[in-house]
Design a protein around this motif. Structure first.
Motif, PDB file in Angstrom:
ATOM      1  N   ASN A  47       0.813  -1.214   0.000  1.00 58.78           N
ATOM      2  CA  ASN A  47       0.000   0.000   0.000  1.00 58.78           C
ATOM      3  C   ASN A  47       0.846   1.263   0.000  1.00 58.78           C
ATOM      4  O   ASN A  47       0.318   2.356   0.046  1.00 58.78           O
ATOM      5  N   GLY A  48       2.164   1.130  -0.023  1.00 53.61           N
ATOM      6  CA  GLY A  48       3.042   2.279  -0.153  1.00 53.61           C
ATOM      7  C   GLY A  48       3.275   3.058   1.123  1.00 53.61           C
ATOM      8  O   GLY A  48       3.791   4.179   1.079  1.00 53.61           O
ATOM      9  N   ASP A  49       2.941   2.500   2.272  1.00 57.11           N
ATOM     10  CA  ASP A  49       3.132   3.240   3.527  1.00 57.11           C
ATOM     11  C   ASP A  49       4.559   3.136   4.065  1.00 57.11           C
ATOM     12  O   ASP A  49       4.907   3.801   5.028  1.00 57.11           O
ATOM     13  N   GLY A  50       5.399   2.295   3.446  1.00 54.14           N
ATOM     14  CA  GLY A  50       6.791   2.179   3.858  1.00 54.14           C
ATOM     15  C   GLY A  50       6.995   1.332   5.098  1.00 54.14           C
ATOM     16  O   GLY A  50       8.100   1.262   5.618  1.00 54.14           O
ATOM     17  N   LYS A  51       5.950   0.692   5.577  1.00 56.28           N
ATOM     18  CA  LYS A  51       6.056  -0.146   6.771  1.00 56.28           C
ATOM     19  C   LYS A  51       6.349  -1.587   6.371  1.00 56.28           C
ATOM     20  O   LYS A  51       5.966  -2.054   5.301  1.00 56.28           O
ATOM     21  N   ASP A  52       7.034  -2.286   7.277  1.00 57.33           N
ATOM     22  CA  ASP A  52       7.424  -3.658   7.041  1.00 57.33           C
ATOM     23  C   ASP A  52       7.294  -4.416   8.350  1.00 57.33           C
ATOM     24  O   ASP A  52       7.472  -3.842   9.422  1.00 57.33           O
ATOM     25  N   VAL A  53       6.972  -5.701   8.283  1.00 55.42           N
ATOM     26  CA  VAL A  53       6.889  -6.517   9.485  1.00 55.42           C
ATOM     27  C   VAL A  53       8.293  -7.003   9.817  1.00 55.42           C
ATOM     28  O   VAL A  53       9.024  -7.473   8.960  1.00 55.42           O
ATOM     29  N   SER A  54       8.662  -6.875  11.069  1.00 59.01           N
ATOM     30  CA  SER A  54       9.999  -7.234  11.518  1.00 59.01           C
ATOM     31  C   SER A  54       9.907  -8.198  12.684  1.00 59.01           C
ATOM     32  O   SER A  54       8.921  -8.213  13.416  1.00 59.01           O
ATOM     33  N   HIS A  55      10.939  -9.004  12.870  1.00 59.60           N
ATOM     34  CA  HIS A  55      11.000  -9.932  14.002  1.00 59.60           C
ATOM     35  C   HIS A  55      11.711  -9.297  15.189  1.00 59.60           C
ATOM     36  O   HIS A  55      12.645  -8.528  15.014  1.00 59.60           O
ATOM     37  N   LYS A  90      13.614 -10.400  19.029  1.00 53.49           N
ATOM     38  CA  LYS A  90      14.376 -11.540  19.526  1.00 53.49           C
ATOM     39  C   LYS A  90      13.482 -12.604  20.151  1.00 53.49           C
ATOM     40  O   LYS A  90      13.788 -13.782  20.104  1.00 53.49           O
ATOM     41  N   ASN A  91      12.361 -12.185  20.744  1.00 55.24           N
ATOM     42  CA  ASN A  91      11.472 -13.144  21.387  1.00 55.24           C
ATOM     43  C   ASN A  91      10.572 -13.864  20.386  1.00 55.24           C
ATOM     44  O   ASN A  91       9.750 -14.686  20.778  1.00 55.24           O
ATOM     45  N   GLY A  92      10.686 -13.550  19.086  1.00 54.19           N
ATOM     46  CA  GLY A  92       9.922 -14.230  18.054  1.00 54.19           C
ATOM     47  C   GLY A  92       8.669 -13.508  17.617  1.00 54.19           C
ATOM     48  O   GLY A  92       8.058 -13.892  16.631  1.00 54.19           O
ATOM     49  N   LYS A  93       8.265 -12.479  18.333  1.00 51.85           N
ATOM     50  CA  LYS A  93       7.072 -11.729  17.944  1.00 51.85           C
ATOM     51  C   LYS A  93       7.405 -10.810  16.775  1.00 51.85           C
ATOM     52  O   LYS A  93       8.560 -10.491  16.525  1.00 51.85           O
ATOM     53  N   THR A  94       6.346 -10.379  16.083  1.00 53.71           N
ATOM     54  CA  THR A  94       6.540  -9.481  14.959  1.00 53.71           C
ATOM     55  C   THR A  94       5.932  -8.122  15.270  1.00 53.71           C
ATOM     56  O   THR A  94       5.018  -8.010  16.087  1.00 53.71           O
ATOM     57  N   PHE A  95       6.453  -7.086  14.618  1.00 53.02           N
ATOM     58  CA  PHE A  95       5.918  -5.738  14.786  1.00 53.02           C
ATOM     59  C   PHE A  95       6.180  -4.946  13.516  1.00 53.02           C
ATOM     60  O   PHE A  95       7.020  -5.324  12.702  1.00 53.02           O
ATOM     61  N   LEU A  96       5.432  -3.873  13.337  1.00 61.75           N
ATOM     62  CA  LEU A  96       5.594  -3.013  12.173  1.00 61.75           C
ATOM     63  C   LEU A  96       6.641  -1.950  12.445  1.00 61.75           C
ATOM     64  O   LEU A  96       6.673  -1.361  13.522  1.00 61.75           O
ATOM     65  N   GLU A  97       7.488  -1.732  11.452  1.00 64.89           N
ATOM     66  CA  GLU A  97       8.449  -0.628  11.532  1.00 64.89           C
ATOM     67  C   GLU A  97       8.793  -0.213  10.111  1.00 64.89           C
ATOM     68  O   GLU A  97       8.415  -0.872   9.152  1.00 64.89           O
ATOM     69  N   ALA A  98       9.499   0.879   9.991  1.00 64.15           N
ATOM     70  CA  ALA A  98       9.898   1.368   8.680  1.00 64.15           C
ATOM     71  C   ALA A  98      10.763   0.317   7.989  1.00 64.15           C
ATOM     72  O   ALA A  98      11.660  -0.270   8.592  1.00 64.15           O
ATOM     73  N   ALA A  99      10.472   0.054   6.727  1.00 69.06           N
ATOM     74  CA  ALA A  99      11.198  -0.971   5.978  1.00 69.06           C
ATOM     75  C   ALA A  99      12.687  -0.657   5.926  1.00 69.06           C
ATOM     76  O   ALA A  99      13.527  -1.557   6.019  1.00 69.06           O
ATOM     77  N   SER A 100      13.036   0.613   5.813  1.00 66.81           N
ATOM     78  CA  SER A 100      14.449   0.982   5.731  1.00 66.81           C
ATOM     79  C   SER A 100      15.183   0.645   7.022  1.00 66.81           C
ATOM     80  O   SER A 100      16.323   0.185   6.997  1.00 66.81           O
ATOM     81  N   LYS A 101      14.547   0.838   8.163  1.00 64.26           N
ATOM     82  CA  LYS A 101      15.165   0.512   9.450  1.00 64.26           C
ATOM     83  C   LYS A 101      15.308  -1.004   9.604  1.00 64.26           C
ATOM     84  O   LYS A 101      16.318  -1.506  10.068  1.00 64.26           O
ATOM     85  N   ASN A 102      14.267  -1.723   9.193  1.00 62.96           N
ATOM     86  CA  ASN A 102      14.252  -3.167   9.320  1.00 62.96           C
ATOM     87  C   ASN A 102      15.365  -3.791   8.476  1.00 62.96           C
ATOM     88  O   ASN A 102      16.101  -4.646   8.950  1.00 62.96           O
ATOM     89  N   ARG A 103      15.503  -3.343   7.253  1.00 62.76           N
ATOM     90  CA  ARG A 103      16.467  -3.956   6.348  1.00 62.76           C
ATOM     91  C   ARG A 103      17.889  -3.452   6.589  1.00 62.76           C
ATOM     92  O   ARG A 103      18.852  -4.149   6.269  1.00 62.76           O
ATOM     93  N   ALA A 104      18.021  -2.284   7.186  1.00 63.46           N
ATOM     94  CA  ALA A 104      19.346  -1.757   7.488  1.00 63.46           C
ATOM     95  C   ALA A 104      19.999  -2.530   8.624  1.00 63.46           C
ATOM     96  O   ALA A 104      21.209  -2.634   8.697  1.00 63.46           O
ATOM     97  N   ARG A 105      19.189  -3.080   9.508  1.00 57.48           N
ATOM     98  CA  ARG A 105      19.700  -3.801  10.662  1.00 57.48           C
ATOM     99  C   ARG A 105      20.377  -5.103  10.248  1.00 57.48           C
ATOM    100  O   ARG A 105      21.339  -5.534  10.846  1.00 57.48           O
ATOM    101  N   LYS A 106      19.836  -5.739   9.252  1.00 53.44           N
ATOM    102  CA  LYS A 106      20.412  -6.953   8.640  1.00 53.44           C
ATOM    103  C   LYS A 106      20.832  -7.994   9.664  1.00 53.44           C
ATOM    104  O   LYS A 106      22.008  -8.314   9.813  1.00 53.44           O
ATOM    105  N   GLY A 107      19.883  -8.489  10.424  1.00 52.88           N
ATOM    106  CA  GLY A 107      20.152  -9.599  11.326  1.00 52.88           C
ATOM    107  C   GLY A 107      20.364  -9.210  12.769  1.00 52.88           C
ATOM    108  O   GLY A 107      20.320 -10.045  13.648  1.00 52.88           O
ATOM    109  N   ARG A 108      20.620  -7.956  13.048  1.00 52.11           N
ATOM    110  CA  ARG A 108      20.801  -7.517  14.437  1.00 52.11           C
ATOM    111  C   ARG A 108      19.447  -7.127  15.002  1.00 52.11           C
ATOM    112  O   ARG A 108      18.971  -6.030  14.766  1.00 52.11           O
ATOM    113  N   ALA A 109      18.813  -7.997  15.730  1.00 47.01           N
ATOM    114  CA  ALA A 109      17.468  -7.722  16.263  1.00 47.01           C
ATOM    115  C   ALA A 109      17.508  -6.938  17.501  1.00 47.01           C
ATOM    116  O   ALA A 109      17.807  -6.024  17.932  1.00 47.01           O
TER     117      ALA A 109
END
Length: 78
Positions: free
Chosen positions: A49-57, A59-78
């Motif tokens: 829908n173009g809102d720029g949000k992405d579902v992220s994991h 450490k405890n396994g739950k998911t939450f919404l955050e900016a896709a750029s922040k999620n993908r920039a972390r690259k494995g560091r939860a």
């Protein structure tokens, strides 16, 4: 002097050995995680829908919404 490769055999046009690339293509772990996140994204109504949000994991396994750029920039560091 060129480096010697431990891989041999067929190559792609870009010079990568097919036998080397094969272990990265379709990794079940990555496919499973991405498909699960896409499913969750669709469920929350934010997929495509173009809102720029992405579902992220977390450490405890739950998911939450955050900016896709922040999620993908972390690259494995939860």
């Amino acid at each position: 002097m060129a480096r010697m490769s431990s891989y041999s055999g067929a190559k792609y046009a870009n010079g990568n050995y097919k036998s080397y690339q094969k272990k990265y293509d379709g990794s079940k772990l990555q496919i499973g995680k991405r498909s699960a996140l896409n499913k969750e994204n669709r469920k929350r109504g934010t997929y495509g829908n173009g809102d720029g949000k992405d579902v992220s994991h977390r450490k405890n396994g739950k998911t939450f919404l955050e900016a896709a750029s922040k999620n993908r920039a972390r690259k494995g560091r939860a």
